[in-house]
Structures are given as C-alpha cells and as structure tokens.
Design a protein around this motif. Structure first.
Motif, short mmCIF file in Angstrom:
data_model
loop_
_atom_site.label_atom_id
_atom_site.label_comp_id
_atom_site.label_asym_id
_atom_site.label_seq_id
_atom_site.Cartn_x
_atom_site.Cartn_y
_atom_site.Cartn_z
N ASP A 104 19.19 77.71 8.86
CA ASP A 104 19.91 76.85 9.81
C ASP A 104 19.19 75.55 10.11
O ASP A 104 19.72 74.69 10.82
CB ASP A 104 20.09 77.59 11.14
N TRP A 105 17.97 75.43 9.66
CA TRP A 105 17.18 74.23 9.97
C TRP A 105 16.66 73.56 8.71
O TRP A 105 16.29 74.24 7.75
CB TRP A 105 15.97 74.60 10.86
N GLU B 48 28.72 76.87 3.23
CA GLU B 48 30.19 76.67 3.34
C GLU B 48 30.48 75.26 3.86
O GLU B 48 31.36 74.57 3.35
CB GLU B 48 30.82 77.69 4.32
N GLU B 49 29.70 74.87 4.88
CA GLU B 49 29.91 73.54 5.44
C GLU B 49 29.60 72.47 4.39
O GLU B 49 30.29 71.45 4.30
CB GLU B 49 29.02 73.34 6.67
N GLN B 50 28.57 72.74 3.62
CA GLN B 50 28.21 71.77 2.57
C GLN B 50 29.34 71.65 1.56
O GLN B 50 29.68 70.57 1.11
CB GLN B 50 26.93 72.19 1.88
N LYS B 51 29.92 72.81 1.22
CA LYS B 51 31.03 72.82 0.27
C LYS B 51 32.20 72.02 0.81
O LYS B 51 32.83 71.23 0.10
CB LYS B 51 31.47 74.28 0.02
N GLY C 283 32.11 69.61 2.69
CA GLY C 283 31.75 68.17 2.66
C GLY C 283 31.83 67.56 4.04
O GLY C 283 31.96 68.26 5.07
N GLY C 284 31.75 66.24 4.09
CA GLY C 284 31.87 65.52 5.36
C GLY C 284 30.66 65.67 6.26
O GLY C 284 30.75 65.46 7.46
N ILE C 285 29.49 66.03 5.69
CA ILE C 285 28.29 66.18 6.54
C ILE C 285 27.52 64.87 6.56
O ILE C 285 27.30 64.26 5.50
CB ILE C 285 27.37 67.29 6.00
N VAL C 286 27.12 64.47 7.71
CA VAL C 286 26.32 63.25 7.81
C VAL C 286 25.02 63.63 8.48
O VAL C 286 25.01 64.25 9.55
CB VAL C 286 27.05 62.19 8.68
N PHE C 287 23.92 63.28 7.85
CA PHE C 287 22.63 63.51 8.48
C PHE C 287 22.18 62.22 9.11
O PHE C 287 22.45 61.13 8.59
CB PHE C 287 21.59 64.01 7.48
N GLY C 288 21.46 62.33 10.22
CA GLY C 288 20.90 61.15 10.86
C GLY C 288 19.87 60.52 9.93
O GLY C 288 19.51 61.09 8.89
N ALA C 289 19.37 59.35 10.28
CA ALA C 289 18.31 58.73 9.49
C ALA C 289 17.10 59.67 9.48
O ALA C 289 17.06 60.63 10.27
CB ALA C 289 17.93 57.40 10.11
N GLY D 42 31.26 69.15 10.50
CA GLY D 42 32.63 69.39 10.94
C GLY D 42 33.10 68.36 11.95
O GLY D 42 33.77 68.70 12.94
N GLY D 43 32.65 67.11 11.79
CA GLY D 43 33.10 66.03 12.65
C GLY D 43 32.38 65.96 14.00
O GLY D 43 32.71 65.14 14.85
N LYS D 44 31.37 66.83 14.21
CA LYS D 44 30.68 66.86 15.51
C LYS D 44 29.18 66.69 15.32
O LYS D 44 28.57 67.35 14.48
CB LYS D 44 30.92 68.25 16.14
#
Ligand code: DGJ
Length: 564
Positions: free
Chosen positions: A437-438, A492-495, A497-503, A512-514
């Motif tokens: 998870d980390w 699953e979340e990676q699959k 897509g739509g994941i944004v990591f901070g700098a 998931g948009g949050k």
C-alpha cells in the motif's frame, strides 16, 4: 597410592573437566549454513540469519608479526568478520607435514577481538598463478605443471589437468578442514574460500597441451549440457560445435571447475562449512570475445558451468573492481540467482563505491567485504585531516557503524523479503521502492560536507534502506538521502489507470479521482541494541516536514504512517 600417582590422576581429571566444559560451552553451536527460500538466501550463524560486514586484509598480512596491524582496522571499521588467507606454502612446508600455528593464531586472536573469520585458501590458484604452492612443489615444475599456450610454451598458470597438483591440493585442503573441525567448535570460521581467483591470465584462453586438446575434441559432458540448457544438441557433439566462439573459455571453465570442485568436495565431506569461489570479473557490458579477462574462473557467463561441475561449492562470488555504476549493478544482478546467494568477497572501499553495499543488500546479499583494509601500508589519504591514517577506511566504516548494531535484524528482514535497499545512480534521479500500500520515494542530491561544496559537481554517494515492520510501519535508514512515503495504487487501480502521483517530494497520490496524502503518525529516532530498538526522540517539524533526511551520521528511524 603414592603422591606422584595422585598428582597424575588429579591433572588428568582436571584436563578432562576443562575439555568437557569447553565442549559443553560450545555444544549446540550449529555449523554456519546457507538457507534458501523463494529465491532469497541467508547465512545462518548460531541458527539465525547473519550479515557478514567484512574486511579483507592485504595478501601478506597473515603473519604473527603483522596481525597487530590488522585488528585495529577491523575495530575501526566496526566489521564483524575478517577475511584472511591461509597460505599453502606456510601450511605444508614439507610434503605431508602440516603447520597449523597460523590457523590457531587466527582462531585465538579473532576470538579475542570478538570477530568471525572467512578463510581464503591460497592453494593451487592465486590470481590465476600458482605462486602459493610450497617450495617443494615449485622445485618440481614438471610434476606440478602449468598451462601450455598455443605456441607450446608454459604460461604462469597452473594446469587444471595436473593430477599431482590436484592430489596435493586435495590433501592439504582436507588437512585444513579437519583441523578446523577439531579446533573450531566455537564456529569462529563462517565460510571458506577455495582457491583465489582461479583461472588463467597470460594471453591464453585455455590449456593447449595434447591431453587438453584431446578433451576439447571430445563430447561435452552431459552435466555441462544440462547446466547450460543445451540438452537438444546432437549427442556426442564437441565443445566447438556446441558453443562456437565461446567454446574455449567454457572448456577452460569446465576444467578448472572440475578441479576446484574436487578440492572443495573433500574439504566439505570432512567439515561442511559453506564454501565459495571468487572471480576476477569480465566486463558485463561488453561481450569480450576473444577473451581478455581471466579465462576459466567463475565469471558471470560461466556460473552455470561451475554450478554443474562443482556442486560442493555453494557460492560463485564476484570480486568487484569495475569502476562504472552500470558495470557494478549489472554484476551483482548476475550473481544474485535462485541458485546463488550474492556475496561480495572483494571490492573497492572507496567513497564512491561504498554505496553499492546497499545495492547488494537490496539483493539479499549475505555479506560484503572491501579489500586491503589493514594498516600494513600507507594509503593515499590526506595528511592533516583528523585521524588521516584511517581516512581510507572511512567509507566502509560509515556503512558498518550504521548497520552493525542491527545486523541481525537486517539479515532477518531481508531473508523474510521485507527489506529493500538501493544506491544513488550517477544522475542522482529519485528511486521508488514498492511496499504494497505504500511507495517509499528516495531522493538524493544533498551536498556532503566537507567532501563537496556548491561549486563542485555533485558526487553520487547516497544510499537508502527501508524495511516493512507492519502494515503501516517501517524501519528507515540511509546515508546522504531523503526518504518519504506516498500511498501506492493497488494493481487493480493501476490497471484502471488515471493515477497521478505528486512530485517526488510530495507524498500524495490521486487515485480514482481523489487525492490521498500521507501523514506521519510518529517518527521515532533511536538505535538498536541487542536486537531491541531503543527510542531516543520523536522527530517532527523541520526534521520531517521536508522528508526524512539522512547524512553520514548513523541514524535509524521507526516510522508509523497514516493517510488523510
Ligand atoms: C584480487 C585478489 O583476489 C586479491 O588477492 C588481491 O590481489 C587484489 N586483487 C588486488 O590487489
């Protein structure tokens, strides 16, 4: 009974008592051994995973008059193991006559200094030559013969086809192992290196004697075909047919592995300590055909031949003197295999390469040991700096000061697959270590004082280690780096897509948009003592707001995380 008889009986009883109590004291001390689980490896010492924080002495340091210049270095380094040679010429000064005084001295002095030993058998091969054969062998060079080159000339390298040399080496190594078995119930000796950088330099890839040529034309032995995944070749095919341009070097590796494997096997049958061989490397980034490295040794391209031909040898190990970061990392990756624990018996102790100790830990290395770390010769250091005599040792000492107090925890966590460690790349780019998870994000580019100042080019010296202690709890440490954590996306979340990591320095991820952010629940600064983490203070404010920053001061953190 007269008085004399009584004295004899009392002395005998006393002797029996002392002997029995010594045996009792060490009874139950199991022989060090290697274990393997899911592709990971550990060296068990006294029944638990152990990490060799080693230092190898210079070649001619193992003499009574010189050892006093070795132990202070081991102490300065915080090393737990000395790697030191046993010289055949000293052990067997006359055929069949063995002098164990040096072995016994080492055992006694190592125990007095509370360190372990890895003994290096300087037998038939030492850096590809036979310079450590006793004088009585050197004087009979027809009997203990050397490799013959294409021109029919002898070169300065022992022939793996010399039966008298093999026989003599087997006898001497067996005598050494028998002596260790009898004298080392304390298990001061952890492992034995058989030969030293076996192989052949001197411009010849293999032996071209008539006997060797005959074998080169003969069918490749089945175990080599099996080991090299060549089982589908036409039965009876010779070396050239099966291996093409690599045939000569593979053939020489087979011949030497067969010889050294037999020496190892007789020793192991007597006293089953872990046994390894060390390699003078070839450059893993260039094909090097034709061969311009030490031919026939356990280089990364022939590990499988050595495994197939010499099963009594537990580990093929790299002596890493390659200067490039890519060369170093490629080499350790090649020697870390499901059938081979990574052990680095020799390497530079320099400032730039000390960080690769952490790369090796990231591959569950069972040990690491820079070369030439004793006070027997003046090292090029900067006079005038504090304790300048020891400046040469400082990069290794930095590593060991940090890791030695928690060596057992590191070895255990690594064997359990809970630890990751890494070293800074030349460009100082951030690195991500994944823990469920980390994600742990490691950043570098700190300036190290006094080695660097703003006008100098940044030196890649950083290294980091993170181990998972609980779902949201980590052990974090390092040198010249900063570590932070951010929530990781599930597969699953990676699959999806739509994941944004901070700098890099932003401990957040938009999943998931949050946006989900990491918060430090508690960052404890402390140290390990006798296997227990001793709390010193809670870090907060400047010490955690910009990530967990590590300098060269030994610092270990226990970190508890949460999200908001
Ligand atoms: C590798 C050898 O294995 C060591 O014994 C030593 O000779 C070093 N090279 C370099 O000096």
């Amino acid at each position: 009974m007269n008085a004399a008889k009584l004295v004899i009986i009392v002395v005998l009883l006393l002797f029996t008592y002392i002997n029995a109590s010594a045996q009792l004291k060490h009874r139950g001390k199991s022989i060090p051994r290697l274990v393997h689980k899911e592709g990971r490896h550990a060296l068990l010492v006294d029944g638990a995973p152990y990490l060799i924080l080693g230092a190898q002495s210079n070649n001619s340091s193992d003499w009574p008059a010189i050892l006093p210049k070795v132990w202070p270095a081991i102490e300065y380094l915080h090393a737990n193991t000395l790697e030191t040679p046993i010289y055949w010429e000293q052990l067997e000064p006359k055929p069949g006559q063995f002098d164990y005084s040096e072995v016994d001295l080492l055992l006694n002095q190592a125990r007095q200094h509370h360190v372990h030993l890895v003994l290096l058998w300087f037998g038939t091969w030492k850096n590809g030559s036979q310079h450590y054969m006793p004088e009585w062998m050197k004087l009979e060079s027809k009997r203990y013969f050397r490799v013959v080159n294409k021109e029919g000339e002898y070169v300065d390298s022992p022939s793996p086809f010399a039966p008298a040399s093999l026989d003599a080496d087997k006898k001497a190594f067996a005598a050494l192992m028998k002596h260790l078995k009898e004298k080392d119930s304390e298990r001061t000796v952890l492992m034995v290196q058989v030969e030293n950088e076996a192989g052949t330099w001197g411009g010849t890839t293999r032996d071209y004697s008539p006997e060797a040529n005959k074998l080169f034309e003969a069918p490749v032995p089945p175990e080599v075909l099996q080991g090299m995944d060549k089982t589908s070749v036409t039965p009876g095919a010779n070396w050239e047919t099966v291996f093409g341009p690599e045939a000569e070097v593979y053939f020489h590796a087979w011949a030497i592995a067969k010889y050294v494997g037999q020496v190892a096997a007789v020793g192991k049958a007597i006293y089953p300590l872990p046994i390894y061989v060390n390699a003078a490397l070839h450059d893993p980034l260039t094909p090097e055909v034709p061969v311009n490295y030490e031919s026939g040794g356990p280089t990364d391209n022939v590990i499988s031949i050595w495994k197939a031909e010499a099963p009594a040898i537990d580990i093929e190990a790299p002596d890493i003197y390659l200067p490039g970061t890519d060369q170093y990392l490629k080499t350790i990756a090649a020697y870390h295999r499901p059938d081979n624990a990574l052990f680095i018996p020799e390497t530079f102790g320099s400032n730039r390469s000390a960080r690769f100790f952490f790369s090796a830990l990231g591959l569950q290395a069972i040990g690491y040991s820079p070369f030439g770390l004793d006070y027997t010769w003046a090292h090029p250091t900067t006079p005038g700096e504090p304790d300048w005599k020891s400046a040469f040792f400082e990069p290794t000492a930095e590593n060991y000061r940090l890791i030695a107090p928690m060596m057992r925890e590191i070895a255990r966590l690594n064997y359990e697959g809970k630890l990751q460690a890494t070293a800074e790349l030349d460009d100082g780019s951030p690195q991500i270590l994944h823990f469920g998870d980390w994600d742990a994000v490691v950043t570098y580019k700190f300036r190290r004082w006094p080695m660097e100042n703003a006008s100098q080019k940044h030196e890649p010296l950083g290294r980091a280690l993170v181990a998972q202690l609980g779902a949201d709890e980590f052990l974090v440490t390092g040198i010249d780096c900063s570590v932070d954590f951010r929530p990781a996306a599930t597969p699953e979340e990676q699959k999806a897509g739509g994941i944004v990591f901070g700098a890099d320095q932003e401990p957040s991820a938009k999943i998931g948009g949050k946006w989900i952010h990491r918060q430090f629940l508690r960052v404890e600064d402390g140290h390990y003592k006798n296997g227990v983490f001793k709390f010193e203070r809670i870090l907060n404010g400047d010490q955690t707001d910009y990530g967990l920053r590590f300098t060269s001061a030994p610092e270990v953190l226990h970190v508890a995380l949460a999200t908001y």
